[in-house]
Design a protein around this motif. Structure first.
Motif, mmCIF file in Angstrom:
data_model
loop_
_atom_site.group_PDB
_atom_site.id
_atom_site.type_symbol
_atom_site.label_atom_id
_atom_site.label_comp_id
_atom_site.label_asym_id
_atom_site.label_seq_id
_atom_site.Cartn_x
_atom_site.Cartn_y
_atom_site.Cartn_z
ATOM 1 N N UNK A 105 0.800 -1.221 0.000
ATOM 2 C CA UNK A 105 0.000 0.000 0.000
ATOM 3 C C UNK A 105 0.836 1.275 0.000
ATOM 4 N N UNK A 106 1.707 1.469 0.994
ATOM 5 C CA UNK A 106 2.527 2.689 1.012
ATOM 6 C C UNK A 106 3.406 2.845 -0.223
ATOM 7 N N UNK A 107 3.937 1.729 -0.754
ATOM 8 C CA UNK A 107 4.787 1.814 -1.945
ATOM 9 C C UNK A 107 3.977 2.309 -3.141
ATOM 10 N N UNK A 108 2.799 1.723 -3.339
ATOM 11 C CA UNK A 108 1.995 2.072 -4.517
ATOM 12 C C UNK A 108 1.466 3.500 -4.443
ATOM 13 N N UNK A 291 -20.540 -5.129 -0.584
ATOM 14 C CA UNK A 291 -19.938 -4.463 0.570
ATOM 15 C C UNK A 291 -18.658 -5.136 1.051
ATOM 16 N N UNK A 292 -18.520 -6.433 0.790
ATOM 17 C CA UNK A 292 -17.426 -7.194 1.396
ATOM 18 C C UNK A 292 -16.053 -6.658 0.999
ATOM 19 N N UNK A 293 -15.822 -6.439 -0.296
ATOM 20 C CA UNK A 293 -14.539 -5.897 -0.742
ATOM 21 C C UNK A 293 -14.297 -4.473 -0.278
ATOM 22 N N UNK A 294 -15.281 -3.587 -0.425
ATOM 23 C CA UNK A 294 -15.084 -2.194 0.001
ATOM 24 C C UNK A 294 -14.767 -2.018 1.479
ATOM 25 N N UNK A 295 -15.259 -2.897 2.353
ATOM 26 C CA UNK A 295 -14.962 -2.745 3.782
ATOM 27 C C UNK A 295 -13.466 -2.816 4.018
ATOM 28 N N UNK A 296 -12.818 -3.855 3.522
ATOM 29 C CA UNK A 296 -11.382 -3.984 3.739
ATOM 30 C C UNK A 296 -10.622 -2.871 3.028
ATOM 31 N N UNK A 297 -11.039 -2.532 1.814
ATOM 32 C CA UNK A 297 -10.366 -1.489 1.053
ATOM 33 C C UNK A 297 -10.418 -0.149 1.787
ATOM 34 N N UNK A 299 -10.855 0.405 5.006
ATOM 35 C CA UNK A 299 -10.054 0.399 6.236
ATOM 36 C C UNK A 299 -8.570 0.552 5.905
ATOM 37 N N UNK A 300 -8.121 -0.102 4.832
ATOM 38 C CA UNK A 300 -6.724 0.061 4.426
ATOM 39 C C UNK A 300 -6.429 1.512 4.035
ATOM 40 N N UNK A 310 4.150 4.727 11.607
ATOM 41 C CA UNK A 310 4.422 4.279 10.249
ATOM 42 C C UNK A 310 3.181 3.634 9.636
ATOM 43 N N UNK A 311 2.926 3.921 8.366
ATOM 44 C CA UNK A 311 1.738 3.352 7.714
ATOM 45 C C UNK A 311 1.882 1.848 7.472
ATOM 46 N N UNK A 312 3.106 1.354 7.260
ATOM 47 C CA UNK A 312 3.250 -0.081 7.032
ATOM 48 C C UNK A 312 2.880 -0.883 8.282
ATOM 49 N N UNK A 313 3.234 -0.377 9.453
ATOM 50 C CA UNK A 313 2.854 -1.055 10.695
ATOM 51 C C UNK A 313 1.337 -0.993 10.885
ATOM 52 N N UNK A 314 0.749 0.161 10.565
ATOM 53 C CA UNK A 314 -0.702 0.316 10.688
ATOM 54 C C UNK A 314 -1.434 -0.619 9.735
ATOM 55 N N UNK A 315 -0.966 -0.721 8.497
ATOM 56 C CA UNK A 315 -1.587 -1.616 7.526
ATOM 57 C C UNK A 315 -1.434 -3.072 7.933
ATOM 58 N N UNK A 316 -0.284 -3.408 8.511
ATOM 59 C CA UNK A 316 -0.078 -4.777 8.992
ATOM 60 C C UNK A 316 -1.051 -5.100 10.117
ATOM 61 N N UNK A 317 -1.251 -4.143 11.035
ATOM 62 C CA UNK A 317 -2.200 -4.364 12.126
ATOM 63 C C UNK A 317 -3.611 -4.543 11.584
ATOM 64 N N UNK A 318 -3.980 -3.742 10.594
ATOM 65 C CA UNK A 318 -5.319 -3.839 10.015
ATOM 66 C C UNK A 318 -5.517 -5.175 9.309
ATOM 67 N N UNK A 319 -4.529 -5.583 8.514
ATOM 68 C CA UNK A 319 -4.620 -6.861 7.807
ATOM 69 C C UNK A 319 -4.653 -8.027 8.791
ATOM 70 N N UNK A 320 -3.823 -7.948 9.830
ATOM 71 C CA UNK A 320 -3.798 -9.018 10.824
ATOM 72 C C UNK A 320 -5.116 -9.165 11.545
ATOM 73 N N UNK A 321 -5.691 -8.044 11.989
ATOM 74 C CA UNK A 321 -6.964 -8.111 12.700
ATOM 75 C C UNK A 321 -8.095 -8.530 11.778
ATOM 76 N N UNK A 322 -8.055 -8.124 10.526
ATOM 77 C CA UNK A 322 -9.095 -8.525 9.579
ATOM 78 C C UNK A 322 -9.055 -10.038 9.372
ATOM 79 N N UNK A 323 -7.861 -10.588 9.205
ATOM 80 C CA UNK A 323 -7.739 -12.040 9.035
ATOM 81 C C UNK A 323 -8.119 -12.791 10.309
#
Length: 381
Positions: A105-108, A291-297, A299-300, A310-323
Motif C-alpha cells: 500500500x505505502x509503496x503504490x 460491501x465485502x470488498x469495500x470494507x477492507x479497502x 479500512x486500508x 508508520x503506515x506499514x505497521x498500521x496496515x499490517x495491524x489492520x490486515x492481521x486483525x481482519x484475518x
C-alpha cells in the motif's frame, strides 16, 4: 496489481480444489480446509511482527523477496507428494502475504499525489477482487480438466513476472523517506475505531458467508447449479462495489467505510429475514457481495491517513486483525450452525456487523483542525 491478484489467487485456490487435493493426497476434506484456515491464522499472527522486523529495509528489496517466496512456495506446493509438505508450502506463502499487504500500500500510493490515493487503493483492490471472480474459477477449472498441481503452480509464473517488473522498475529508497511512510493526519483514536470496525465486520461477514452455500440450498431452495452461478454473481458484485467505492474514496473516505459496513449489515440481516424467498435472497446476497470488498479497502485507505506512526505497521495491524476476524467468524458460524441451524449464522453475522456500525457511528466526533493535511475538506479519514 498483478502481485495483488496473484497473492489473493494463491490464498483461495484450495477452496476450489478441496476434493481433488483430498483424493490425491488421501486426506480428509477438513484437513484440506486447514490449508485455508491455517493460512488466515498465519497472516493474522505474523503481519505486525514481520512489518516491524523489516521496517528499515528498502521496499523494492522487500517486495522482490516476498515475490520470490511466493514463487518458491508455489513450486513446492505443486511438487508436494505429501499433505505436510503442501501445508509447509502454504504457510510459507502466508508469511509472504502477511508482509505483502503491509508494504504494498505505502509503496503504490507513494508513487502518486496524495489526492489520488483512494483511486490507487481502489485499483489494487480491484486486482485483489479479480482473484475471486477470475483467479479462483480459472484455477478450479484447470484442476478439474487437468491436475490440481498445475493450478497451484500458476501463481509461480505470475509471481515471477511481478518480481522481475518490480526489481527492474521500482525505485530504491529508505522506507522512512517514502512519500506515504507516515499518515497524512495521525489520529490514534480514529486508528483504533477503524481497526475495531474492520475486525468486527470481517467476523460478521464470515460468520454467515462461510456457510452461504448451505444457506442458499437449504433455506432459499436453490439447486446446486444455480448456487454456483450465484457465487459468481457474488464475486462480480464484490468487484463492482470495489470499483465504485474506489472512484469515490478520495472525496468521501469516512462515508465510504460507514456505508460499506451498513450495506453489509442490511444484506446479512435481510438474508436472515427474507432469505427463504428466492428473489429477496438474490438481492440481499448481492448487497453483501457489494460491501465485502469495500470494507477492507476502505479500512486500508484509512490507515494511510490516520496511522499514528508508520503506515506499514498500521496496515499490517489492520490486515492481521481482519484475518483474525475471518477466522473468528468461521468458528462462530460453525458454533451457531451446530446450535440453531444455518439460518442463524446470518443473524449472528448481521448482529456482529451491526456492532461494527455502532463502533463507527459512536466514534464520530466534531472535526478538529489538523497539523497537516494533503486531502480535500471531505478527505479526512
Amino acid at each position: 496489481m498483478l502481485a495483488a491478484f496473484t497473492f489473493n489467487t494463491a490464498e483461495n485456490l484450495p477452496v476450489g480444489l478441496l476434493e481433488l487435493i483430498s483424493a490425491s493426497l488421501r486426506v480428509s476434506l477438513s484437513a484440506v480446509g486447514l490449508l485455508v484456515t491455517g493460512y488466515g491464522v498465519t497472516v493474522a499472527v505474523a503481519s505486525v511482527p514481520l512489518a516491524h522486523v523489516t521496517r528499515d529495509v528498502p521496499r523494492r528489496h522487500v517486495l522482490t523477496g516476498l515475490l520470490a517466496a511466493l514463487v518458491v512456495s508455489s513450486l513446492i506446493a505443486a511438487l508436494a507428494t505429501s499433505y505436510w509438505l503442501l501445508l509447509v508450502a502454504r504457510l510459507l506463502t502466508a508469511l509472504a502475504q502477511a508482509l505483502f499487504w503491509a508494504v504494498m500500500g505505502p509503496v503504490a500510493v507513494g508513487l502518486f499525489p496524495p489526492a489520488a490515493r483512494g483511486r490507487v487503493v481502489g485499483a489494487l483492490s480491484v486486482a485483489g477482487s479479480l482473484a475471486l471472480v477470475l483467479g479462483l474459477p480459472a484455477g478450479a477449472w484447470l484442476g478439474r480438466h487437468g491436475d490440481w498441481r498445475v493450478s497451484v503452480a500458476v501463481p509461480a509464473a505470475l509471481g515471477l513476472v511481478s518480481l522481475v517488473t518490480i526489481a527492474v522498475l521500482l525505485p530504491t529508497s529508505r522506507p522512512r523517506e517514502e512519500r506515504a511512510a507516515f499518515g497524512t493526519g495521525p489520529d490514534a483514536r480514529r486508528f483504533g475505531i477503524v481497526l475495531a470496525a474492520g475486525a468486527l465486520s470481517a467476523t460478521g461477514a464470515f460468520t454467515g458467508y462461510t456457510y452461504i452455500v448451505k444457506f442458499l440450498g437449504d433455506v432459499s431452495g436453490f439447486p446446486p447449479g444455480t448456487v454456483g452461478v450465484l457465487l459468481v454473481a457474488f464475486g462480480v458484485a464484490c468487484l463492482a462495489g470495489v470499483g465504485i467505492t474506489g472512484s469515490l474514496l478520495d472525496r468521501f473516505p469516512r462515508s465510504a467505510l460507514t456505508t460499506a459496513v451498513v450495506v453489509q449489515t442490511v444484506g446479512m440481516l435481510g438474508l436472515y429475514a427474507a432469505g427463504a424467498h428466492r428473489a429477496a435472497a438474490v438481492v440481499f446476497l448481492m448487497l453483501v457481495g457489494g460491501a465485502l470488498g469495500p470494507v477492507f479497502m476502505t479500512t486500508q485507505h484509512a490507515m494511510l491517513h490516520c496511522a499514528p506512526g508508520r503506515t506499514d505497521i498500521a496496515l499490517a495491524a489492520n490486515s492481521g486483525l481482519y484475518n483474525a476476524g475471518i477466522a473468528a467468524g468461521a468458528a462462530l458460524g460453525g458454533l451457531v450452525l451446530s446450535l440453531v441451524g444455518v439460518r442463524g449464522t446470518l443473524l449472528a453475522g448481521g448482529l456482529v456487523t451491526l456492532g461494527a456500525c455502532a463502533v463507527l457511528l459512536g466514534g464520530r466526533s466534531p472535526a478538529r483542525p489538523r497539523r497537516r493535511s494533503t486531502t480535500p475538506e471531505n478527505g479526512a479519514p
